[in-house]
Design a protein around this motif. Structure first.
Motif, short mmCIF file in Angstrom:
data_model
loop_
_atom_site.label_atom_id
_atom_site.label_comp_id
_atom_site.label_asym_id
_atom_site.label_seq_id
_atom_site.Cartn_x
_atom_site.Cartn_y
_atom_site.Cartn_z
N LEU A 66 0.81 -1.22 0.00
CA LEU A 66 0.00 0.00 0.00
C LEU A 66 0.84 1.28 0.00
O LEU A 66 0.50 2.23 -0.71
N PRO A 67 1.93 1.37 0.78
CA PRO A 67 2.74 2.60 0.73
C PRO A 67 3.29 2.88 -0.67
O PRO A 67 3.38 4.04 -1.10
N GLU A 68 3.67 1.81 -1.40
CA GLU A 68 4.18 2.00 -2.76
C GLU A 68 3.09 2.52 -3.70
O GLU A 68 3.38 3.34 -4.59
N ILE A 69 1.84 2.08 -3.48
CA ILE A 69 0.74 2.58 -4.30
C ILE A 69 0.51 4.06 -4.03
O ILE A 69 0.29 4.86 -4.96
N ASP A 70 0.56 4.45 -2.77
CA ASP A 70 0.40 5.86 -2.40
C ASP A 70 1.48 6.71 -3.04
O ASP A 70 1.22 7.81 -3.57
N ALA A 71 2.72 6.21 -3.02
CA ALA A 71 3.82 6.96 -3.63
C ALA A 71 3.61 7.08 -5.14
O ALA A 71 3.86 8.15 -5.73
N LEU A 72 3.15 5.99 -5.78
CA LEU A 72 2.88 6.03 -7.22
C LEU A 72 1.74 7.00 -7.53
O LEU A 72 1.80 7.73 -8.53
N TYR A 73 0.73 7.01 -6.70
CA TYR A 73 -0.41 7.93 -6.80
C TYR A 73 0.07 9.38 -6.89
O TYR A 73 -0.36 10.17 -7.75
#
Length: 496
Positions: A290-297
């Motif tokens: 999830l943190p990686e998705i937030d960063a990609l977002y």
């Protein structure tokens, strides 16, 4: 090079070729050959047909892609079963259409009665498009993407252009040109079937009993859910055109459609970025990163705003010049405020980043369908409110508000459920750079009589202000690093 990479490259080339042909057809060929009301009728019939496709298809196209890996042993029975469901869906749509034929005809009878003369054309195009979509979905399941894309994006638009050119040379009257759209869609369908037959993936088998009952049930459920989402999204994109035709007239729809088409260019980079981001988001959700998705977002929000914001600026500062190249521009340049409003709506899509894609691949994917349906209803109500007040600008305003609130609701949902937020300081820096670039071009540069010189000067000034400001403010450091790397590679190659 892998087969998938090669297919992706060829598909991208086809998509951009299709865009060039489509814009030539709509922004130059049609205004040159056809009267505004003829363009309006042409686009209204086409939009009406395409709007009915997801309802008739019942989401089967998406279902084929989703469930194909589970039925590889009985793939051709599954293919035939899917085609059968598509036919059933079309018959159901046809029955509903006949039941509500009077109110549908009444909607166009006052301002656009010509539409009612060609309802059969729309229904035939819908049928052909449904079958073609299912064939394309099955082909895509075999990772055969390039040729179907070439047929859909290039061949279809080429044939449409030739259809208009034939009318220009008096080969047939206008009513036959409208009916000729059926022939165009039929030819693309035949081309698709011929291609699939040639590579051995078009076979009709009726052993449906070999498909597990549980899989059929899951297939039905998935199809209905995706149908609602797809139909709602298409309704948001197409309903304004139909409502302009029914509430104002076909000539107004021609003006609106050309303005809308200019503005849609703004979101092309976003679509490309989204296509690349979707499998990455899906993989990271599968791994619970999830943190990686937030960063990609956050990264996507910055980089697609950087590119799409620049495209919007270049279009808007040159809007009068762009309309100068449209034949009969004195008629169509009334749609320039449509370009602004739709362009701002598309920027709201860009600004809120990939919120829809995140929801789709999360466990909350049903909410995306709910939001889409709510916004489809909202855009209809807003059009009913604003078109009588402001005409075609009212339709564009309705789309702008619908797109903004649609994205805001999804942003709020992602924020509450997952804690993700696309807005960083870099986003606001890019918005600031864009505002300053527009102000400098608008207030400091007088209009130059020579059209091409004015285009070059305004575009150059925007670039000279926007790009250095983005660099100075450090709004997108990763983009800067990528550019440096590309320059370094180019210098090294040149040195060799």
């Amino acid at each position: 090079m892998s087969k998938l990479a090669k297919q992706s490259i060829l598909t991208t080339i086809s998509a951009y070729m299709g865009v060039v042909i489509g814009y030539f057809n709509l922004l130059w060929l049609m205004p040159y050959v056809l009267k505004p009301e003829q363009i309006g009728l042409f686009k209204t019939i086409q939009d009406m047909a395409l709007l009915m496709v997801p309802f008739a298809q019942m989401g089967v196209g998406n279902g084929i892609t989703r469930f194909f890996p589970q039925v590889k042993e009985e793939k051709f029975s599954f293919f035939t079963f899917s085609l059968f469901l598509g036919f059933v869906g079309y018959i159901a749509l046809l029955v509903c259409f006949l039941l509500f034929k009077e109110p549908i005809s009444a909607a166009f009878s006052e301002n656009s009665p010509e539409v009612n003369e060609y309802i059969q054309v729309a229904l035939l195009i819908t049928f052909l498009s449904v079958v073609n979509t299912l064939l394309e979905a099955f082909s895509r399941s075999f990772l055969k993407i390039a040729i179907p894309s070439l047929i859909r994006d290039v061949l279809l638009r080429l044939l449409m252009g030739l259809l208009v050119i034939g009318y220009f040379f008096d080969l047939y009257p206008f009513f036959l040109m409208i009916w000729g759209m059926v022939l165009v869609y039929l030819l693309t369908l035949v081309s698709m079937a011929f291609y699939m037959r040639k590579i051995g993936i078009f076979q009709l088998q009726f052993n449906w009993g070999s498909i597990p009952g549980a899989l059929k049930k899951a297939f039905f459920q998935y199809n209905i859910i995706t149908m609602l989402g797809t139909a709602g999204a298409l309704l948001i994109m197409k309903i304004d055109s139909l409502m302009v035709s029914s509430m104002i007239g076909l000539d107004a729809n021609a003006v609106y459609t050309i303005g809308f088409s200019i503005a849609v260019v703004i979101e092309m980079p976003r679509r490309a970025i989204s296509q690349v981001a979707m499998p990455i988001i899906s993989e990271k959700f599968a791994a619970n990163q999830l943190p990686e998705i937030d960063a990609l977002y956050k990264k996507i929000a910055i980089h697609q705003l950087l590119v799409c914001g620049l495209v919007f600026l270049l279009i808007w500062v040159n809007i009068d010049t762009l309309y100068h190249f449209v034949p009969n521009r004195e008629v169509y340049e009334a749609g320039k405020w449509v370009v602004l409003l739709i362009g701002l709506g598309k920027l709201s899509d860009v600004l809120f980043s990939v919120n829809g894609e995140i929801i789709v691949f999360s466990r909350f994917y049903v909410f995306n369908i709910t939001a889409t349906l709510l916004m489809a209803i909202a855009v209809i109500l807003l059009n009913l409110l604003f078109i009588p007040l402001f005409g075609i600008e009212g339709a564009a305003l309705a789309s702008l508000l619908a797109m903004f609130f649609y994205n805001f609701i999804k942003f709020f949902y992602v924020k509450v459920r997952l804690g993700f937020n696309p807005f960083t300081l870099g986003v606001f820096k890019i918005v600031f750079a864009g505002g300053v670039s527009w102000a400098v071009s608008f207030f400091l540069l007088p209009t130059v009589d020579w059209v091409l010189v004015d285009l070059i000067l305004r575009s150059g000034l925007v670039l000279l202000v926007y790009l250095p400001l983005v660099y100075y403010l450090k709004a997108a450091p990763e983009a800067e690093e990528w550019i440096r790397l590309m320059i370094k590679k180019w210098i090294n190659r040149s040195g060799n």
